[in-house]
Design a protein around this motif. Sequence first.
Motif, PDB file in Angstrom:
ATOM      1  N   THR A  74       2.644   7.130  -6.244  1.00  0.00           N
ATOM      2  CA  THR A  74       1.814   8.314  -6.491  1.00  0.00           C
ATOM      3  C   THR A  74       2.642   9.589  -6.460  1.00  0.00           C
ATOM      4  OG1 THR A  74      -0.142   7.247  -5.557  1.00  0.00           O
ATOM      5  CG2 THR A  74      -0.161   9.645  -5.676  1.00  0.00           C
ATOM      6  N   ILE A 104       0.841  -1.206   0.000  1.00  0.00           N
ATOM      7  CA  ILE A 104       0.000   0.000   0.000  1.00  0.00           C
ATOM      8  C   ILE A 104       0.870   1.248   0.000  1.00  0.00           C
ATOM      9  CG2 ILE A 104      -1.717   1.301   1.322  1.00  0.00           C
ATOM     10  CD1 ILE A 104      -2.726  -1.381   2.410  1.00  0.00           C
ATOM     11  N   THR A 105       1.903   1.245   0.842  1.00  0.00           N
ATOM     12  CA  THR A 105       2.824   2.382   0.898  1.00  0.00           C
ATOM     13  C   THR A 105       3.517   2.585  -0.439  1.00  0.00           C
ATOM     14  OG1 THR A 105       3.244   1.988   3.243  1.00  0.00           O
ATOM     15  CG2 THR A 105       4.838   3.345   2.072  1.00  0.00           C
ATOM     16  N   LYS A 136       2.516   1.687  -3.499  1.00  0.00           N
ATOM     17  CA  LYS A 136       1.627   2.112  -4.580  1.00  0.00           C
ATOM     18  C   LYS A 136       0.956   3.452  -4.291  1.00  0.00           C
ATOM     19  CE  LYS A 136       2.435  -1.420  -7.174  1.00  0.00           C
ATOM     20  NZ  LYS A 136       3.148  -1.249  -8.450  1.00  0.00           N
ATOM     21  N   ASN A 137       0.346   3.565  -3.104  1.00  0.00           N
ATOM     22  CA  ASN A 137      -0.409   4.775  -2.793  1.00  0.00           C
ATOM     23  C   ASN A 137       0.467   5.938  -2.342  1.00  0.00           C
ATOM     24  OD1 ASN A 137      -2.581   3.185  -3.342  1.00  0.00           O
ATOM     25  ND2 ASN A 137      -3.322   3.030  -1.245  1.00  0.00           N
ATOM     26  N   GLY A 138       1.645   5.611  -1.854  1.00  0.00           N
ATOM     27  CA  GLY A 138       2.523   6.671  -1.375  1.00  0.00           C
ATOM     28  C   GLY A 138       3.648   6.994  -2.338  1.00  0.00           C
TER      29      GLY A 138
END
Length: 302
Positions: A284, A276-277, A279-281
């Motif tokens: 991004t 998650i970190t 991909k989303n962090g």
Amino acid sequence: MSSQTITIQSTNNDNILKFVSTQILINGGSYEFNNIDDAKKSPLAQQLFYLPFVKKVFITANFIAIQRFDIIEWSDVQEEVREQIEAYLQAGNIAVKETDNSRKKEAIEVYAEVTPNPSAMKFGTNKSLTATDVEYKNIEEASKSSPLAQALFGFSFVKGVFISENYISITKFDVVEWNDVYAEVRNFISTYLQDNKTIIKELPKTESTTKKEKEEATTDGLDGTPGKIIAILDEYIRPAVASDGGNIAFKSYDEESKVVSVILQGACSGCPSSTITLKNGIETMLKEMLPNEISEVVAING
């Protein structure tokens, strides 16, 4: 005669140049010398101060940083200085005369912090541990490089050890809970550091052993998109993941696919939330700051 080699790294300050060693120079911490009289415990620094353009010498675990006076440009003398340092060290000479009284006794503090990875615990300290992040997956790796990491693997539940500038991240097997063992580990680390025992005796050898691979793996001198990626990681990403006991290192950038490959270390490696970190962090942010230059960010070690 040792096989120690020295490479040159630029810094953000044009007057300061780093001379990086392939072997450990001192056992943790750092030393700063402002003149030849100040450098009595460092034969290497004293020798460097005989060069008329040397203003200040800073010695840490794996590099010597030299600040110059403005009477010359580094481009005119840097190779000569590199050869001098390399020859000095290859002859078996020491960088600093380290004795029990060579530096003031430090009041060592070690504190434990939970991380987003339930298997990993961060042990922060006020003592400088290493100038180069190192990670060990087993006791065999540690035994060749870090007495501290080797000692930590003496705990049967320790799965991995990551040592950074001022903290150690330890990953455990699921046979115990951190609540049951963290105090024992914290006290062990505190005692070890207080006794001024060796932290890292030499930098571990990685898979990048050939000259070509080392040149590709280094972040020095990279320009274009790779250089921009590294700058963003260093400024915005690494401080955040370090606070959670982890680290992220740039591995490569594919210009055709625009895929960025990174290495997750410490508490980030194997963390359930790392995807998650990533991909989303991280992904991004890179896409926003480098539009049309990034398609994906992938971790090569999960």
